[in-house]
Design a protein around this motif. Structure first.
Motif, PDB file in Angstrom:
ATOM      1  N   VAL A  28       0.869  -1.179   0.000  1.00  0.00           N
ATOM      2  CA  VAL A  28       0.000   0.000   0.000  1.00  0.00           C
ATOM      3  C   VAL A  28       0.902   1.224   0.000  1.00  0.00           C
ATOM      4  N   ASN A  30       0.886   5.200   0.166  1.00  0.00           N
ATOM      5  CA  ASN A  30       0.069   6.387   0.465  1.00  0.00           C
ATOM      6  C   ASN A  30      -1.414   6.111   0.248  1.00  0.00           C
ATOM      7  N   GLY A  31      -1.851   4.919   0.668  1.00  0.00           N
ATOM      8  CA  GLY A  31      -3.255   4.552   0.563  1.00  0.00           C
ATOM      9  C   GLY A  31      -3.645   3.845  -0.717  1.00  0.00           C
ATOM     10  N   GLU A  32      -2.750   3.791  -1.706  1.00  0.00           N
ATOM     11  CA  GLU A  32      -3.044   3.126  -2.981  1.00  0.00           C
ATOM     12  C   GLU A  32      -2.467   1.721  -2.974  1.00  0.00           C
ATOM     13  N   MET A  33      -3.316   0.753  -3.336  1.00  0.00           N
ATOM     14  CA  MET A  33      -2.914  -0.648  -3.257  1.00  0.00           C
ATOM     15  C   MET A  33      -2.230  -1.149  -4.526  1.00  0.00           C
ATOM     16  N   GLN A  82       1.650   9.954  -8.041  1.00  0.00           N
ATOM     17  CA  GLN A  82       0.944  10.699  -6.997  1.00  0.00           C
ATOM     18  C   GLN A  82       1.520  12.101  -6.836  1.00  0.00           C
ATOM     19  N   ARG A  86      -0.328  15.635  -7.266  1.00  0.00           N
ATOM     20  CA  ARG A  86      -0.314  16.641  -6.187  1.00  0.00           C
ATOM     21  C   ARG A  86       0.082  18.002  -6.726  1.00  0.00           C
ATOM     22  N   VAL A 303       4.391   7.060   2.707  1.00  0.00           N
ATOM     23  CA  VAL A 303       3.988   6.019   3.654  1.00  0.00           C
ATOM     24  C   VAL A 303       3.782   4.741   2.847  1.00  0.00           C
ATOM     25  N   GLU A 305       3.657   0.552   2.920  1.00  0.00           N
ATOM     26  CA  GLU A 305       3.500  -0.664   3.717  1.00  0.00           C
ATOM     27  C   GLU A 305       3.569  -1.873   2.776  1.00  0.00           C
ATOM     28  N   ARG A 307       3.206  -5.731   2.356  1.00  0.00           N
ATOM     29  CA  ARG A 307       2.451  -6.740   3.099  1.00  0.00           C
ATOM     30  C   ARG A 307       2.791  -8.173   2.700  1.00  0.00           C
TER      31      ARG A 307
END
Length: 308
Positions: A28, A30-33, A82, A86, A303, A305, A307
């Motif tokens: 993920v 910045n919130g995008e999978m 992204q 922005r 950010v 992540e 997984r």
């Protein structure tokens, strides 16, 4: 885009390995999978090219390393996209249309051949358009944030010209044929057949090439010498008409071969005439370094992540 980019269709999509957890989330950003399905779609062509089979225990480590590297590249691409959004950098539908037309025009690909290449790669035109849009978006971002910081001096240009003067000519044209081997083809075996006289270049091109004008034996016709990538110029300059090159790598690590058909000589360019092209050549590695630094800065602020 230079002739070497003719193979941009060649390894965009391939079958997803059966063991892929297609419903899982790999990362993920910045919130995008990034899903496992997306990741394995990106990994599969390179795994095939390298002949890495994840089902074989001895090759599992190599496959995992390739997967990790691919995931990192996908993460960086999302971060760049992204950031462009922005900064309100956008690419319109008409700009995507124009870029696609230029891709076909520069690579001498007809709309029918374009559709055939998409079908061969199991890619929809919509998906290809989105890849073109993302590429243009990232390039625009890099031009705004990185390109203006790259400087090529007059001294660097003059030094390069003196070393490579023979490659800068006016009105020189070259005609050659091209074979781009698909990742599933044994390129070394086909090359040995060619160089051993067991098959003609045109025959192999029609049978296996995923490059342009395959059904015409890979003959791309006469092109301006100055439009060629410097590495291609150097390779062709060492060949005689009718000669076939060794295997070499092009986009996405695919293997290719050239056959020189004809060369029309031209007049040598002056330093002043050659300067714009030399500046483009010398800017590229500097841009790549700046691009790496800029991407690292964005990555530190993101950010992310992972997984898997």
């Amino acid at each position: 885009m230079r002739i070497a980019s003719l193979v941009l269709f060649a390894a965009l999509v391939a079958a997803v390995p059966a063991q892929a957890a297609i419903n899982g989330v790999a990362a993920v950003v910045n919130g995008e999978m990034i899903t496992e399905f997306d990741l394995q779609n990106e990994v599969a062509p390179e795994a095939m090219r390298r002949q890495i089979d994840p089902k074989k225990p001895a090759q599992r480590e190599a496959y995992d390393a390739l997967t990790s590297a691919t995931l990192e590249r996908m993460i960086n691409n999302i971060i760049l996209t992204q950031e462009a959004q922005r900064l309100k950098i956008s690419v319109s539908d008409s700009e995507v249309d124009n870029e696609m037309q230029q891709i076909m025009s520069r690579n001498k690909i007809t709309p029918e051949e374009f559709q055939r290449q998409l079908q061969l790669q199991r890619m929809s035109e919509k998906d290809f358009r989105e890849r073109v849009r993302s590429g243009v978006l990232r390039n625009r971002l890099l031009a705004n944030m990185v390109g203006r910081k790259v400087i090529v001096t007059k001294e660097e240009v003059a030094d390069y010209y003196n070393i490579h003067k023979q490659n800068f000519v006016n009105n020189q044209r070259v005609r050659f044929a091209l074979i781009v081997y698909p990742p599933t083809e044994n390129a070394e075996k086909q090359s040995a057949r060619l160089r051993g006289g067991k098959a003609s270049f045109e025959e192999v091109a029609r049978k296996v090439s995923i490059g342009p004008r395959a059904q015409e034996g890979g003959d791309v016709g006469m092109v301006s010498w100055n439009t060629l990538d410097p590495a291609w110029q150097e390779r062709l300059s060492l060949m005689e008409p009718g000669e076939i090159s060794d295997l070499f790598e092009v986009n996405n690590g695919l293997k290719a071969q050239l056959k020189l058909i004809d060369m029309e000589s031209g007049e040598g360019q002056t330093l002043e005439e050659a300067t714009p092209q030399i500046e483009r050549i010398l800017r590229e590695p500097k841009l790549q370094e700046r691009f790496r630094e800029y991407t690292e800065q964005l990555r530190k602020r993101a950010v992310v992540e992972i997984r898997r």
